[in-house]
Write a protein that holds these residues in place. Structure first.
Motif, short mmCIF file in Angstrom:
data_model
loop_
_atom_site.label_atom_id
_atom_site.label_comp_id
_atom_site.label_asym_id
_atom_site.label_seq_id
_atom_site.Cartn_x
_atom_site.Cartn_y
_atom_site.Cartn_z
N VAL A 275 0.84 -1.20 0.00
CA VAL A 275 0.00 0.00 0.00
C VAL A 275 0.88 1.25 0.00
O VAL A 275 1.98 1.24 0.55
N ASP A 277 1.79 3.75 1.56
CA ASP A 277 1.81 4.43 2.85
C ASP A 277 3.04 3.92 3.60
O ASP A 277 3.10 2.77 4.02
N THR A 278 4.01 4.82 3.76
CA THR A 278 5.27 4.37 4.34
C THR A 278 5.13 4.02 5.82
O THR A 278 5.92 3.25 6.34
N ARG A 281 4.98 0.32 6.80
CA ARG A 281 6.12 -0.58 6.64
C ARG A 281 6.44 -1.30 7.93
O ARG A 281 6.70 -2.49 7.95
N ALA C 269 6.52 2.34 -1.80
CA ALA C 269 6.29 2.65 -0.39
C ALA C 269 6.88 1.57 0.50
O ALA C 269 7.33 1.82 1.61
N GLU C 270 6.85 0.33 0.03
CA GLU C 270 7.39 -0.78 0.81
C GLU C 270 8.90 -0.68 0.99
O GLU C 270 9.44 -1.09 2.00
N SER C 272 11.31 2.06 -0.43
CA SER C 272 12.18 3.20 -0.72
C SER C 272 12.46 4.08 0.47
O SER C 272 11.59 4.29 1.33
N ALA C 289 10.60 9.26 1.17
CA ALA C 289 9.36 8.55 0.88
C ALA C 289 8.19 9.06 1.73
O ALA C 289 7.11 9.32 1.22
N GLU C 290 8.43 9.26 3.03
CA GLU C 290 7.36 9.73 3.90
C GLU C 290 6.81 11.06 3.40
O GLU C 290 5.60 11.28 3.39
#
Lengths: 362, 343, 389
Positions: A275, A277-278, A281, C269-270, C272, C289-290
């Protein structure tokens, strides 16, 4: 545009509002080997599906490669003939009807393909492609075929002036619109869309999804969408059927399925979707399946998911779990379902409160 | 790699089908030579008249027809023919019986000898011609094709492809006679044709005698192979695995040869096998042009003399070579492409 | 990457390195000149490379002359990447993301491409250096994995052979030593029974296993830079998750710099640390990324986020697509190339139509190429975009 057929009068009364009903639908592709081409086995592409599609709804078939979703779609449109089972359209058994008898069905059931490059003949103009269904079915339209085709082009967001152009002059998204226009020509009742947006760029995907939704509202269409992208499926569907290795493992309404997935495979699928959305993670609890999908030639015994399932026990390898209704409208084929007592508590899928679902109608 | 059971099964399967195919071919060839004339209205006596010469009387012709079995039912005739192939048979020559040992490809009543020994005598000539030419055209055709593909659109490419076009278009008797008149008669560099020295007697003379036929024949085939190789290379050099090979840092030479050419050659193996099989059945035009005493020349003479058994013998030998070539190609394919072997 | 930079214009990009020069000597001379230009500041909006930067790309242009005109696939791209970090390059087809990766690897066919600007890998200038010098870096210092692992592996050679080939190219070892290494690598990327599977052909592997084998091959010489071009697009979602996990694990183990190229915002997003969004051959947004997901600054990024259905949010009734289609790379629209599709282009007083917006630092470390004022941007993001995502 007068291309509607009178529905047979008995259907609605006797069959409720199911437009399409499949019972034990099965397709095995024989494998032939040796000098005499003996049948030595079969690819069990689709194995005993039962489901209905109600008029006006969108049912999605979702699963990974080799799960049989495309084969199912081709059987629904009778591009291929089922090995076994029953396929009823508007209450009529169409499982094994001949090519000639298929003609009226071809009018009512249309297909949209994944590859907007491969499914359009590069030597034909857009006019010829979109107008072909009229010619094939010998239909005279009120305003003439050209005018009708131009209406269709406008309907899907293309310009009527594109009539004399060739497919290679269009972008991927426009080509998919041409394919949609062609499928709409005869005012079908059911459209089977096989990965309709997966070959398109993100920004174009949304355009085509919105178009399909508009057309559904305008013409009261029924969709069977075949897709692997769980986010797209959630957006487009009313009900979702999850397939694994030729079997249905879970069928439920969209909101029910996405908030309360009960089959471990469904849970794993949803957990695997990346998704944008960082913050997820670190936060997200992932379920990671090991290995690939086994071969449909020798599927695992009993529950076909048992080789990759973290909950599998002896019973999963000996007794096949039937697809049963565990909650209203929610069928699951599993001995040890997830979330048996209600929606998921953990943050596996949605962290936004579910009430927002209803608020977001603007 | 080993030899897994699947490969063995594949081998056996191909062998059995080759035998079946050969059987069908003999039946078809027999039908062409013996059944079709009868269907076309020729009587048994008409056929026999070809074996006795023009001066014979009607009675003598009929006697010959009976003796040769042309009056028997057609299946009996085929049975005799098939038996000859497997077990050999005896032919009455008028003066006595002559034995034609198995595999008997036929017996010529004109020269009064079995056909097969004749063919075996001439086979080395045709084989030498075919092998030498094949070596040259593979070398020339494939390297030209590779260079053309790598330098696509350049002067070299266009020149090579124009030459190749000429090569496939020009008939061999034209290029053959032209080169004879220039190199043999004009410059005196090469043998004037008509002579053949067996390899075991004098390898140098062998090569000297065959050089011009080799080059002429190779030119024709090299042209076709250059075009094939070029097309194949253009396709494979665009494959993803070529990009991978480059991404590994391999030398361009290795990328082209080990990764590109290796894949592009697969279809060429097929065509090469069939071409070679066909040539071994007699390079008729080349052998005639250069007066080489090979199988092709033999066939031409047999046709001119109306010597049916010889023509039939050559036909069956040719068919045998093509079937064998097919078999070899299929097996080679399994060696070249692991996807065939392990599927 | 956090140095402030002055606004820059096309004119400041002088002194393009001469690509006709080859050889190490020329390369050394060019490095000096590149440094001079950096001192003059501001190629493509970024300043001089950060000291810890392992890969620095400055004002990269990759143009292909065709019969229809000059295709400007990459047109002025700059970014930095440090060891141990992952850069995600996101864009649609034709945005130039794959062309960029091929340019770094030196895989564009010489003669078909005009390449200018600067790519410095560990201090070594790649643009304009000899093909042989770049070849020796490929596979050793930088490696690449591709989208479709079936077509990316040679069908006629065993998986082991292909790994051995890569390893022996850059290491002077015997075949048996290299094969032992291949088995170790296959084992490391999670292929069961590696010692026997090493002799299998690619078609005998499943899709996920093939991609693992590709990764094993790419990592066989422990490269410092790994470029993954759509590494999971051809894979099923459960297998994709495994591969992404693997890449993440291997990166921390090898401490390599990773560039992941994809159209899937979820995938970047996973993985970077930084994300660069590309459009029509240029970077339109470049930040951590954020930042890109929490406070995106470019209307194209907004469009991408609004147009995709998301599993992690409540379902919205209607997606908000970006209108139109990506532009032709031969006739790139004037000014901001995104302006014909941008809902906010008319708020810049004609600037978007006439002037190409430079990639500027709009917030610390957050670069975007857009003419909207900070106030406009904040207002649009807070009211129009954010609530609907």
């Amino acid at each position: 545009m007068t291309a509607s057929t009178a529905p047979s009068p008995d259907t609605a009364a006797t069959r409720g509002d199911a437009l399409l009903r499949v019972t034990n639908l099965t397709k095995h592709f024989p494998i032939r080997r040796g000098l005499l081409q003996r049948t030595v086995g079969a690819v069990q592409a689709v194995d005993g599906l039962n489901f209905e599609v109600a008029k006006g709804e969108t049912l999605s078939l979702v699963g990974e490669s080799g799960c049989g979703k495309t084969t199912t779609g081709r059987m629904l449109t009778r591009l291929i003939e089922p090995t076994d089972g029953l396929l009823e359209f508007e209450g009529r058994d169409v499982t094994h009807i001949s090519m000639r008898q298929l003609r009226p069905l071809r009018r009512d059931v249309q297909m949209i393909f994944q590859d907007p490059y491969g499914s359009l003949n590069p030597r034909h103009t857009v006019g010829t492609i979109v107008g072909a269904p009229f010619k094939l079915q010998n239909i005279k339209t009120e305003k003439g075929i050209k005018r009708s085709v131009q209406d269709l082009l406008e309907l899907v967001g293309l310009s009527p002036e594109h009539y004399n152009r060739y497919p290679h002059e269009f972008s991927g998204g426009q080509r998919q619109r041409i394919g949609i226009a062609r499928s709409l020509a005869l005012r079908p009742k059911l459209i089977v869309a096989d990965e309709p947006v997966s070959a398109l760029d993100v920004s174009i995907q949304a355009q085509v999804i919105n178009l399909l939704e508009d057309l559904q509202n305008e013409f009261d269409l029924t969709y069977v969408v075949i897709a692997h992208d769980l986010s797209v499926v959630r957006h487009m569907s009313d009900r979702v059927a999850v397939m694994y290795l030729g079997k249905l493992v879970e069928v439920a309404g969209r909101d029910e399925l996405y908030t309360r997935p009960m089959h471990p495979y469904t849970t794993a699928l949803m957990s695997a979707v990346p998704v944008p959305d960082t913050s997820r993670r670190t936060k997200r609890e992932r379920i990671r399946l090991t290995g690939d999908v086994p071969s449909p030639i020798n599927p695992p015994p009993a529950c076909r998911f048992n080789t990759r399932c973290w909950k599998a026990q002896e019973v999963c390898r000996t007794i096949e779990p039937p697809l049963v209704e565990l909650a209203p409208g929610h069928q699951v084929a599993c001995h040890f379902p997830e979330n048996p007592d209600g929606p998921a508590a953990g943050p596996v899928l949605l962290d936004t409160p579910r009430t927002r679902d209803d608020d977001a109608t603007a | 790699m080993g030899l897994p059971t699947t490969v063995f099964a594949y081998l056996v399967k191909r062998l059995i089908s080759a035998v079946v195919l050969l059987f069908i071919i003999t039946a078809v060839v027999f039908a062409i030579f013996f059944l079709l004339p009868r269907l076309g209205g020729a009587s048994a006596d008409d056929l026999a008249s070809r074996y006795v010469g023009k001066s014979a009387g009607a009675a003598q012709i009929h006697e010959t027809a009976v003796r040769l079995g042309f009056t028997d039912p057609i299946w009996v005739q085929y049975g005799r023919f098939a038996k000859g192939l497997v077990a050999g048979s005896d032919y009455y020559t008028g003066a006595g019986y002559d034995h034609c040992p198995a595999p008997c490809l036929g017996y010529s009543f004109i020269t009064q000898n079995p056909v097969l020994p004749d063919l075996l005598d001439r086979l080395p000539v045709t084989m030498s011609l075919a092998a030498g030419a094949a070596f040259l055209w593979l070398l020339g055709g494939i390297s030209t094709g590779v260079v053309s593909a790598l330098k696509r659109g350049s002067f070299i490419d266009r020149a090579a492809m124009t030459t190749a076009l000429a090569g496939v278009s020009l008939p061999i008797f034209f290029t053959g006679l032209l080169s004879l008149s220039i190199f043999s008669y004009g410059l005196g560099w090469t043998a004037p044709g008509g002579s053949y020295t067996p390899f075991q007697e004098n390898p140098l003379m062998w090569a000297y005698d065959l050089l011009l036929p080799w080059i002429t024949l190779a030119f024709l085939y090299a042209a076709a192979y250059a075009r094939l190789t070029r097309a194949g290379m253009l396709e494979t050099m665009n494959e993803d695995y070529i990009r991978t090979a480059r991404a590994k840092g391999l030398r361009e030479h290795d990328v082209v040869v080990r990764h590109g050419l290796r894949a592009a050659l697969t279809p060429i193996v097929t065509i090469f096998g069939l071409d070679l099989g066909l040539l071994l059945g007699g390079a008729i035009l080349t052998e005639t042009t250069f007066s080489l005493p090979g199988i092709g020349q033999y066939a031409v003479q047999a046709v001119a003399n109306n010597d049916l058994p010889k023509v039939l013998g050559v036909t069956i030998l040719g068919a045998l070579f093509i079937v064998i070539a097919n078999l070899v190609v299929d097996l080679l394919y399994a060696v070249v492409d692991p996807r065939v072997r392990t599927a | 990457m956090s140095q402030p930079s002055k606004p820059t214009t096309e004119a400041s990009v002088a002194a393009q390195p001469d690509t006709s020069e080859t050889g190490d000597r020329a390369g050394r001379r060019r490095r000096k000149s590149a440094a001079t230009v950096n001192a003059l500041d501001g190629i493509g909006g970024l300043g001089a490379p950060a000291p810890d930067s392992f890969l620095s790309v400055r004002d990269l242009r990759v143009h292909f002359p065709t019969d229809d005109g000059l295709v400007k696939s990459v047109d002025g791209l700059s970014f930095d990447l440090s060891r141990g970090k992952t850069l995600g390059i996101v864009g649609e087809s034709g945005s130039g993301k794959s062309v960029t990766s091929m340019a770094i690897m030196g895989l564009h066919k010489p003669g078909t491409v005009q390449m200018t600007g600067s790519i410095r890998l560990d201090g070594q200038e790649l643009v304009g250096s000899s093909p042989e010098a770049v070849r020796l870096l490929r596979g050793k210092k930088m490696a690449m994995i591709f989208q479709d692992p079936l077509s990316a592996m040679h069908p006629f050679y065993t998986v082991g052979h292909q790994i051995v080939e890569a390893y022996r190219m850059h290491n002077d070892v015997s075949t048996s030593v290299a094969k032992k290494h291949a088995v170790e690598m296959l084992d490391r990327v999670g292929i069961p029974q590696a010692s026997s599977r090493v002799d299998d052909y690619p078609h005998q592997f499943s899709g996920g296993m093939r991609q693992r084998a590709m990764i094993a091959m790419a990592l066989s010489c422990s490269p410092d830079l790994l470029i993954a071009d759509e590494p999971t697009t051809a894979l099923d979602v459960t297998v994709q998750a495994q591969i992404l996990d693997l890449v993440r694990d291997l990166q921390s183990e090898f401490n390599s710099a990773v560039i992941i190229i994809t159209h899937d915002l979820g995938v970047v997003a996973e993985l970077s640390d930084d994300i660069m969004v590309m459009y029509a051959g240029r970077a339109v947004e470049y930040a951590a990324a954020e930042e890109v997901f929490e406070r995106p600054k470019h209307p194209y990024t907004w469009g991408l986020l609004s147009s995709m259905p998301r599993l992690d949010r409540a379902r919205i009734d209607r997606l908000r697509p970006i209108p139109g289609a990506p532009p032709s790379l031969i006739n790139v629209p004037s000014g901001c190339p995104f302006h014909p599709r941008c809902a906010y282009a008319d708020r810049t007083g004609g600037l978007s139509q006439s002037q190409r917006p430079p990639l500027e630092e709009k917030a610390p470390g957050h670069y975007a190429a857009c003419h909207l004022t900070p106030e406009q941007r904040t207002a649009i993001w807070e009211t129009d975009i954010k609530p609907t995502l």
